[in-house]
Scaffold this motif. Structure first.
Motif, PDB file in Angstrom:
ATOM      1  N   HIS A  92      20.627  70.714  -6.269  1.00  0.00           N
ATOM      2  CA  HIS A  92      20.048  72.087  -6.151  1.00  0.00           C
ATOM      3  C   HIS A  92      20.548  73.054  -5.150  1.00  0.00           C
ATOM      4  N   GLN A 127      18.041  71.190 -15.074  1.00  0.00           N
ATOM      5  CA  GLN A 127      17.392  69.919 -14.501  1.00  0.00           C
ATOM      6  C   GLN A 127      18.511  68.876 -14.090  1.00  0.00           C
ATOM      7  N   CYS A 128      18.301  68.437 -13.182  1.00  0.00           N
ATOM      8  CA  CYS A 128      19.245  67.375 -12.584  1.00  0.00           C
ATOM      9  C   CYS A 128      19.554  66.389 -13.462  1.00  0.00           C
ATOM     10  N   VAL A 182      14.202  61.655 -10.499  1.00  0.00           N
ATOM     11  CA  VAL A 182      14.638  63.042 -11.080  1.00  0.00           C
ATOM     12  C   VAL A 182      13.415  63.266 -11.929  1.00  0.00           C
ATOM     13  N   ASP A 183      13.172  62.523 -12.901  1.00  0.00           N
ATOM     14  CA  ASP A 183      12.002  62.925 -13.873  1.00  0.00           C
ATOM     15  C   ASP A 183      10.576  63.090 -13.263  1.00  0.00           C
ATOM     16  N   GLN A 185      10.768  66.650 -11.864  1.00  0.00           N
ATOM     17  CA  GLN A 185      10.939  67.452 -12.627  1.00  0.00           C
ATOM     18  C   GLN A 185       9.329  67.696 -13.211  1.00  0.00           C
ATOM     19  N   ASN A 186       8.701  66.494 -13.593  1.00  0.00           N
ATOM     20  CA  ASN A 186       7.342  66.708 -14.003  1.00  0.00           C
ATOM     21  C   ASN A 186       6.223  67.027 -13.066  1.00  0.00           C
ATOM     22  N   PHE A 214      10.329  74.336 -10.157  1.00  0.00           N
ATOM     23  CA  PHE A 214      11.583  74.855  -9.804  1.00  0.00           C
ATOM     24  C   PHE A 214      11.968  76.028 -10.054  1.00  0.00           C
TER      25      PHE A 214
END
Ligand code: SAH
Length: 345
Positions: free
Chosen positions: A34, A42-43, A52-53, A56-57, A61
């Motif tokens: 980032h 998304q990474c 990472v998930d 994201q959840n 971002f």
């Protein structure tokens, strides 16, 4: 509402990872993605996929939205008007030098200082910015450069000289500095960040204790108490002599110096006596003076002095052997110069 990922400094991120028993490498993977690569997708990393998930959840971002971009026809200065989640607006300026940029960040929506010569002061204070809103100005400006001026996405200096009094919003500004400085993140050099203040002593104390390597600029504007009171009302509470005494006892690094900003206003603070008194005050200090000819804005009643008056002022300071720079007025055709930011208009 989810917490913003961009509110986390590196150790906050590590803490979240530990608390949730996630893969430890995810911290550097995410910061790298980032802040170094400045990706907004998304990474995509397989090693730390679970972590990472998880982020994201569970984290937000999104970044401040670019509302309008103003490009100077004169000098390639770019001013961004950003729209925040609550619809408030702030401004950020990219100032070019040799195909590189300095970025001038805002730290508040509006400002409480009410300085008589500043357009931002006229809009009053609405609220502090969050760290993610500060860091977000940088990331969005970088991305804009990558798209519109490819190859030029090099922002080498960061100055907190946009809207707001950064020392009034110390926690968020400090955390933003930590993110900029992190070697896992944008990795900006500590000498490349400058915080500018009207002279808020409690904030100066925190700066000197918590982020002393970050450079300091003081908006001085007049060495005379009465005139400074008129320009910067906070001078009545924290007078210049107390501010200077406080700054003088702060240990600086060898190469570090304090920048003193001085707005030149026609027939107000531009006489040789003003310069002399300023020279006496600052002689012998690790000081650097930035002379800023006053930038007009709608409704302002001050004026900028003529060029020869400005040069005379500098000549007086030269006799005190204080390095002095006359700052250009980049971006004034799009109201992007110092003191012209006002996101209400
Ligand atoms: N609140 C902080 C940072 C914001 S202002 C501070 O006071 O330092 C950034 C710089 O722009 C300050 O030196 C400020 O005094 C200067 N400035 C404000 N209005 C101006 C104007 N109309 N013309 C020129 N400089 C201005």
């Amino acid at each position: 509402m989810k917490q913003s990922f961009y509110d986390l400094n590196y150790s906050d991120l590590e803490a979240v990872i530990n608390q949730n028993n996630l893969n430890g490498t995810a911290a550097s993977v995410l910061f790298n993605w980032h802040y170094k690569k400045k990706e907004n997708a998304q990474c995509l990393d397989n090693i730390a996929k679970l972590a990472v998930d998880f982020f994201q959840n569970n984290f937000d971002f999104s970044l401040p939205e670019i509302d309008t971009v103003y490009e100077s026809n004169k000098d390639r200065t770019v001013k961004f008007l950003f729209k925040l989640k609550d619809a408030h607006k702030i401004e950020t300026v990219l100032i070019p030098f040799n195909n590189k940029y300095s970025i001038c960040l805002s730290s508040q929506v509006g400002c409480a200082m009410n300085c008589s010569f500043c357009f931002t002061g006229k809009q009053g204070l609405t609220r502090n910015l969050t760290t993610s809103e500060i860091v977000g100005q940088f990331l969005q400006a970088w991305r804009w450069l990558a798209i519109h001026r490819p190859g030029e996405e090099r922002i080498l200096n960061i100055v907190f000289m946009g809207q707001g009094e950064p020392l009034h919003n110390f926690d968020a500004v400090k955390k933003a500095c930590e993110i900029f400085l992190s070697k896992h993140g944008t990795s900006v050099g500590i000498q490349k960040i400058t915080i500018s203040t009207a002279g808020y002593i409690p904030g100066l104390k925190r700066w000197s204790e918590e982020i002393p390597g970050v450079n300091l600029a003081l908006s001085l504007h007049s060495p005379f108490e009465e005139k400074r009171n008129e320009l910067i009302p906070i001078n009545k509470k924290y007078p210049l002599d107390e501010v200077l005494t406080y700054i003088d006892q702060i240990p600086l690094n060898k190469k570090q110096f304090v920048t003193y900003e001085y707005i030149l206003i026609k027939d107000f603070n531009d006489a040789p006596e003003d310069a002399k008194k300023l020279g006496v005050l600052l002689a012998g200090k690790s000081a650097y003076i930035n002379l800023i000819p006053f930038n007009a804005f709608p409704g302002s009643h001050y004026q900028s002095p003529d060029l020869d008056k400005i040069e005379q002022f500098k000549e007086v300071l030269d006799t005190f052997k204080i390095p002095t720079l006359i700052r250009g007025t980049k971006g004034d055709d799009v109201l992007a110069a110092c003191g012209q930011l006002n996101s209400r208009n």
